[in-house]
Design a protein around this motif. Structure first.
Motif, PDB file in Angstrom:
ATOM      1  N   LYS A  65      80.849  36.986   8.492  1.00  0.00           N
ATOM      2  CA  LYS A  65      80.923  37.156   9.755  1.00  0.00           C
ATOM      3  C   LYS A  65      80.795  38.684  10.175  1.00  0.00           C
ATOM      4  O   LYS A  65      81.758  39.454   9.485  1.00  0.00           O
ATOM      5  CB  LYS A  65      81.963  36.546  10.280  1.00  0.00           C
ATOM      6  CG  LYS A  65      83.327  36.566   9.928  1.00  0.00           C
ATOM      7  CD  LYS A  65      84.521  35.705  10.519  1.00  0.00           C
ATOM      8  CE  LYS A  65      85.957  36.061   9.809  1.00  0.00           C
ATOM      9  NZ  LYS A  65      86.789  35.091  10.332  1.00  0.00           N
ATOM     10  N   ASP A  66      80.137  38.860  11.133  1.00  0.00           N
ATOM     11  CA  ASP A  66      80.401  40.311  11.783  1.00  0.00           C
ATOM     12  C   ASP A  66      80.387  40.728  13.189  1.00  0.00           C
ATOM     13  O   ASP A  66      81.005  41.650  13.558  1.00  0.00           O
ATOM     14  CB  ASP A  66      78.886  40.973  11.351  1.00  0.00           C
ATOM     15  CG  ASP A  66      77.600  40.462  12.038  1.00  0.00           C
ATOM     16  OD1 ASP A  66      77.684  39.181  12.453  1.00  0.00           O
ATOM     17  OD2 ASP A  66      76.376  40.737  11.625  1.00  0.00           O
ATOM     18  N   SER A  67      80.172  39.508  13.731  1.00  0.00           N
ATOM     19  CA  SER A  67      80.396  39.429  15.343  1.00  0.00           C
ATOM     20  C   SER A  67      80.256  38.126  15.870  1.00  0.00           C
ATOM     21  O   SER A  67      79.508  37.219  15.320  1.00  0.00           O
ATOM     22  CB  SER A  67      79.623  40.649  16.149  1.00  0.00           C
ATOM     23  OG  SER A  67      78.234  40.000  16.121  1.00  0.00           O
ATOM     24  N   THR A  69      79.082  36.130  19.385  1.00  0.00           N
ATOM     25  CA  THR A  69      78.344  36.247  20.677  1.00  0.00           C
ATOM     26  C   THR A  69      79.157  35.669  21.929  1.00  0.00           C
ATOM     27  O   THR A  69      80.354  34.989  21.762  1.00  0.00           O
ATOM     28  CB  THR A  69      77.039  35.095  20.738  1.00  0.00           C
ATOM     29  OG1 THR A  69      77.595  33.775  20.837  1.00  0.00           O
ATOM     30  CG2 THR A  69      76.198  35.662  19.741  1.00  0.00           C
ATOM     31  N   GLN A 103      80.446  41.666  21.180  1.00  0.00           N
ATOM     32  CA  GLN A 103      80.081  42.084  19.853  1.00  0.00           C
ATOM     33  C   GLN A 103      80.623  43.181  19.414  1.00  0.00           C
ATOM     34  O   GLN A 103      80.969  43.168  17.940  1.00  0.00           O
ATOM     35  CB  GLN A 103      78.493  42.184  20.044  1.00  0.00           C
ATOM     36  CG  GLN A 103      77.805  40.683  20.230  1.00  0.00           C
ATOM     37  CD  GLN A 103      76.247  40.628  20.009  1.00  0.00           C
ATOM     38  OE1 GLN A 103      75.728  41.863  19.859  1.00  0.00           O
ATOM     39  NE2 GLN A 103      75.686  39.578  20.032  1.00  0.00           N
ATOM     40  N   GLU A 104      80.811  44.435  20.268  1.00  0.00           N
ATOM     41  CA  GLU A 104      81.557  45.558  19.585  1.00  0.00           C
ATOM     42  C   GLU A 104      82.785  45.239  19.241  1.00  0.00           C
ATOM     43  O   GLU A 104      83.246  45.388  18.158  1.00  0.00           O
ATOM     44  CB  GLU A 104      81.348  46.613  20.645  1.00  0.00           C
ATOM     45  CG  GLU A 104      80.043  47.125  20.995  1.00  0.00           C
ATOM     46  CD  GLU A 104      80.159  48.122  22.060  1.00  0.00           C
ATOM     47  OE1 GLU A 104      81.271  48.393  22.690  1.00  0.00           O
ATOM     48  OE2 GLU A 104      78.919  48.782  22.329  1.00  0.00           O
ATOM     49  N   SER A 106      84.345  42.297  18.449  1.00  0.00           N
ATOM     50  CA  SER A 106      84.474  41.341  17.485  1.00  0.00           C
ATOM     51  C   SER A 106      83.947  41.894  16.294  1.00  0.00           C
ATOM     52  O   SER A 106      84.519  41.608  14.979  1.00  0.00           O
ATOM     53  CB  SER A 106      83.607  40.105  17.664  1.00  0.00           C
ATOM     54  OG  SER A 106      82.090  40.217  17.883  1.00  0.00           O
ATOM     55  N   THR A 107      83.090  42.714  16.144  1.00  0.00           N
ATOM     56  CA  THR A 107      82.508  43.647  14.780  1.00  0.00           C
ATOM     57  C   THR A 107      83.789  44.485  14.312  1.00  0.00           C
ATOM     58  O   THR A 107      84.170  44.304  12.950  1.00  0.00           O
ATOM     59  CB  THR A 107      81.454  44.378  15.161  1.00  0.00           C
ATOM     60  OG1 THR A 107      80.232  43.466  15.628  1.00  0.00           O
ATOM     61  CG2 THR A 107      80.895  45.168  14.016  1.00  0.00           C
ATOM     62  N   LYS A 108      84.221  44.994  15.237  1.00  0.00           N
ATOM     63  CA  LYS A 108      85.556  45.867  14.743  1.00  0.00           C
ATOM     64  C   LYS A 108      86.429  45.121  14.158  1.00  0.00           C
ATOM     65  O   LYS A 108      87.330  45.208  13.308  1.00  0.00           O
ATOM     66  CB  LYS A 108      85.820  46.700  15.570  1.00  0.00           C
ATOM     67  CG  LYS A 108      84.990  47.769  16.012  1.00  0.00           C
ATOM     68  CD  LYS A 108      85.603  48.640  17.212  1.00  0.00           C
ATOM     69  CE  LYS A 108      84.647  49.695  17.596  1.00  0.00           C
ATOM     70  NZ  LYS A 108      85.013  50.561  18.781  1.00  0.00           N
ATOM     71  N   PHE A 110      86.507  41.885  12.859  1.00  0.00           N
ATOM     72  CA  PHE A 110      86.141  41.176  11.588  1.00  0.00           C
ATOM     73  C   PHE A 110      86.225  42.158  10.439  1.00  0.00           C
ATOM     74  O   PHE A 110      86.674  41.774   9.461  1.00  0.00           O
ATOM     75  CB  PHE A 110      84.663  40.347  11.744  1.00  0.00           C
ATOM     76  CG  PHE A 110      84.881  39.201  12.513  1.00  0.00           C
ATOM     77  CD1 PHE A 110      85.652  38.381  12.756  1.00  0.00           C
ATOM     78  CD2 PHE A 110      83.839  38.954  13.429  1.00  0.00           C
ATOM     79  CE1 PHE A 110      85.759  37.105  13.514  1.00  0.00           C
ATOM     80  CE2 PHE A 110      83.710  37.960  14.360  1.00  0.00           C
ATOM     81  CZ  PHE A 110      84.690  37.040  14.355  1.00  0.00           C
ATOM     82  N   GLN A 111      85.756  43.273  10.814  1.00  0.00           N
ATOM     83  CA  GLN A 111      85.764  44.493   9.701  1.00  0.00           C
ATOM     84  C   GLN A 111      87.148  44.770   9.348  1.00  0.00           C
ATOM     85  O   GLN A 111      87.342  45.017   8.223  1.00  0.00           O
ATOM     86  CB  GLN A 111      84.937  45.708  10.189  1.00  0.00           C
ATOM     87  CG  GLN A 111      83.382  45.598  10.205  1.00  0.00           C
ATOM     88  CD  GLN A 111      82.650  46.703  10.895  1.00  0.00           C
ATOM     89  OE1 GLN A 111      83.472  47.609  11.493  1.00  0.00           O
ATOM     90  NE2 GLN A 111      81.578  46.819  10.682  1.00  0.00           N
TER      91      GLN A 111
END
Length: 135
Positions: A65-67, A69, A103-104, A106-108, A110-111
């Protein structure tokens, strides 16, 4: 197991399951009845949302998972509301988040496995962020 009486439904059954954790067949039987049980308790909407989240979880694990919607965020929140205490007043805040912001953040999140990043979204608190990261 000695017979005990409790005021809340399901406690005796739960204790029976806990005392029989090594009985794999029993656990498999309980798991096969999960959709039926949540449908009885909360209806078909929760079954559909639960299946959506399960499928999303499988996709996340398969594809790292990266982000998420905006649509996924809103469905996860609906799922969480069905499972716990709904806070419908948050929906206007959740809908105010842009696709890009979701998206921004959630990306951070998940990382770094970081609840705080998701909490930057309007209408998302620690409980919702935790539910998202649990997928």
């Amino acid at each position: 197991m000695p017979k005990r009486s409790f005021t809340r439904e399901g406690i005796t059954a739960a204790l029976y399951l806990v005392d029989n954790t090594k009985n794999e067949i029993l656990w498999l039987e309980v798991e096969t009845k999960y959709d039926e049980m949540i449908e009885k308790k909360k209806g078909k909407d929760l079954v559909k949302l639960d299946q959506f989240c399960t499928a999303l979880q499988k996709t996340f694990h398969k594809n790292k998972k990266d982000s998420i919607t905006k649509e996924q965020l809103l469905k996860i929140v609906q799922w969480k509301f069905q499972k716990g205490k709904p806070r419908y007043a948050l929906m206007k805040f959740l809908n105010a988040n842009s696709e890009k912001t979701i998206q921004e953040c959630s990306t951070k999140a998940f990382q770094n496995n970081d609840i705080k990043e998701l909490c930057k979204l309007k209408g998302v608190g620690p409980a919702t962020a935790s539910a998202i990261l649990s997928l």
